[in-house]
Design a protein around this motif. Structure first.
Motif, mmCIF file in Angstrom:
data_model
loop_
_atom_site.group_PDB
_atom_site.id
_atom_site.type_symbol
_atom_site.label_atom_id
_atom_site.label_comp_id
_atom_site.label_asym_id
_atom_site.label_seq_id
_atom_site.Cartn_x
_atom_site.Cartn_y
_atom_site.Cartn_z
ATOM 1 N N HIS A 1 0.711 -1.245 -0.002
ATOM 2 C CA HIS A 1 0.055 -0.130 0.032
ATOM 3 C C HIS A 1 0.980 1.085 0.079
ATOM 4 O O HIS A 1 2.148 1.189 0.269
ATOM 5 N N ASN B 1 -12.038 -1.375 5.246
ATOM 6 C CA ASN B 1 -11.309 -1.308 6.584
ATOM 7 C C ASN B 1 -11.853 -2.134 7.794
ATOM 8 O O ASN B 1 -12.491 -1.103 8.728
ATOM 9 N N SER C 1 -12.551 3.442 -0.817
ATOM 10 C CA SER C 1 -13.093 4.826 -0.867
ATOM 11 C C SER C 1 -13.064 5.049 -2.442
ATOM 12 O O SER C 1 -13.469 6.142 -2.712
HETATM 13 P P1 13P Z 1 -7.319 3.602 -0.015
HETATM 14 O O1 13P Z 1 -8.200 2.821 -0.545
HETATM 15 O O2 13P Z 1 -7.783 5.105 -0.464
HETATM 16 O O3 13P Z 1 -5.829 3.395 -0.359
HETATM 17 O O4 13P Z 1 -7.398 3.808 1.378
HETATM 18 C C1 13P Z 1 -6.864 2.664 2.228
HETATM 19 C C2 13P Z 1 -6.720 3.563 3.917
HETATM 20 O O5 13P Z 1 -6.772 2.683 4.745
HETATM 21 C C3 13P Z 1 -6.664 4.988 3.987
HETATM 22 O O6 13P Z 1 -6.455 5.262 5.291
#
Ligand code: 13P
Ligand code: SF4
Length: 326
Positions: A36, A126, A141
């Motif tokens: 990530h 999450n 997101s």
């Molecule tokens: P994204 O899917 O935008 O990478 O977000 C993951 C995340 O844990 C943001 O805090």
């Protein structure tokens, strides 16, 4: 106000030989390394693929490698295992959790769902596999808006666990939802005061923010989006300076993909702490990545019935995220 520096990069000889050793073990094991954007820069540079939650889920699903080493947080590695059960999924530190996941224990979530019979449960990725298993669809997101637009207007939507992302989506969709009261410990703390001061100091800078930030921060943003969306924005927008209201690990990719531009991390809390850095993501280090590849542990394991139950809303996410916008 001075912007905080990024987490230091390990350029020592010991760091360099560890990197070589990781590359050797990665080749030897035929392992694919997914990371990530919030990982340390040196881990991102070792990865076969760096992306946001949705991209990482898609990449894990299609991976042919027998071993996937997931440098991210545990729920992301769980998603990789759920979508690709044939692979051995390793994570350098099994304790790499997420404050949003912790805010939403499965038994409390199950009671909350039961209080709203007939409602549709859309849940942010999450969260634990157990909460996914109790949900109708998972969103990220980058996909939430598209997915939620496909839910009939007369249906009540339960959205967990991030109340800031939920409230942002309510504003985008012009539709109320029932929100779980969780927050991200990192995005929750971005300092409004510091952001205002940075805007005054850098009048030409544009603000890019993740939707996990509170509304006060988002109200000052020129662009709100997932990590990948923020990354595209700073590449495509010709402005020379950007104030970044998300975890500063992503600035490493920004500097690679948009060289010559300046990226200033918005501080969290009082500005004296490193509270804009995700303490969970940064549990993965070169040292435990090396140990993980060498020893083949920690291995992420899930009971098959739980995996199958969590697979359903994840498959629905992948399908709805790929559907044309209604
Ligand atoms: P994204 O899917 O935008 O990478 O977000 C993951 C995340 O844990 C943001 O805090
Ligand atoms: Fe969880 Fe926040 Fe860390 Fe993202 S930044 S993994 S939401 S604690």
């Amino acid at each position: 106000m001075t912007a905080r520096p990024l987490v230091a990069r390990d350029t020592s000889p010991a760091g360099a030989s560890l990197v070589e050793e990781i590359l050797r073990l990665k080749r030897e094991r035929g392992a694919m390394l997914l990371a990530h954007y919030y990982q340390d820069p040196e881990i991102q540079d070792l990865a076969d693929f760096v992306g946001d939650s949705l991209e990482l889920a898609r990449e894990a699903e299609r991976a042919a490698a027998k071993v996937i080493v997931f440098c991210g947080v545990r729920f992301m590695a769980e998603v990789a295992k759920i979508l690709n059960p044939a692979a051995d999924v390793l994570i350098p530190d099994l304790e790499a959790g997420c404050s949003l996941e912790e805010s939403c224990p499965p038994d409390a979530y199950a009671r909350w769902r039961a209080e709203h019979p007939g409602a549709f449960a859309a849940t942010y990725i999450n969260c634990s596999a157990a909460v996914k298993a109790l949900s109708d669809v998972i969103v990220t997101s980058s996909s939430a808006e598209r997915i939620l637009r496909q839910i009939p207007a007369d249906t009540t939507i339960l959205f967990a666990p991030d109340r800031h992302l939920g409230a942002y989506l309510e504003r985008k969709l012009g539709r109320k939802m029932v929100l779980w009261p969780g927050t991200c410990v990192v995005h929750e703390q971005f300092s409004y005061q510091a952001l205002v001061e940075l805007k005054v100091e850098h009048p030409g800078a544009l603000v890019a923010a993740h939707p996990e930030c509170p509304e006060t921060i988002l109200a000052l943003a020129d662009h709100v989006g997932s990590t990948s969306s923020i990354l595209r924005y700073v590449q495509q927008n010709p402005a020379p300076e950007f104030l970044i209201a998300t975890e500063p690990g992503i600035i490493h990719q920004m500097e690679k993909l948009a060289p010559g531009k300046r990226f200033i991390p918005v501080p969290g809390g009082s500005g004296e702490c490193a509270c804009n850095v995700c303490p969970y993501m940064r549990r993965n280090t070169l040292a435990n990545l090396h140990a993980c590849l060498r020893d083949g542990v920690p291995l992420l394991e899930l009971p098959e019935d739980l995996r199958l139950a969590a697979l359903k809303p994840l498959e629905r996410m992948l399908k709805m995220a790929a559907a044309p916008s209604p």
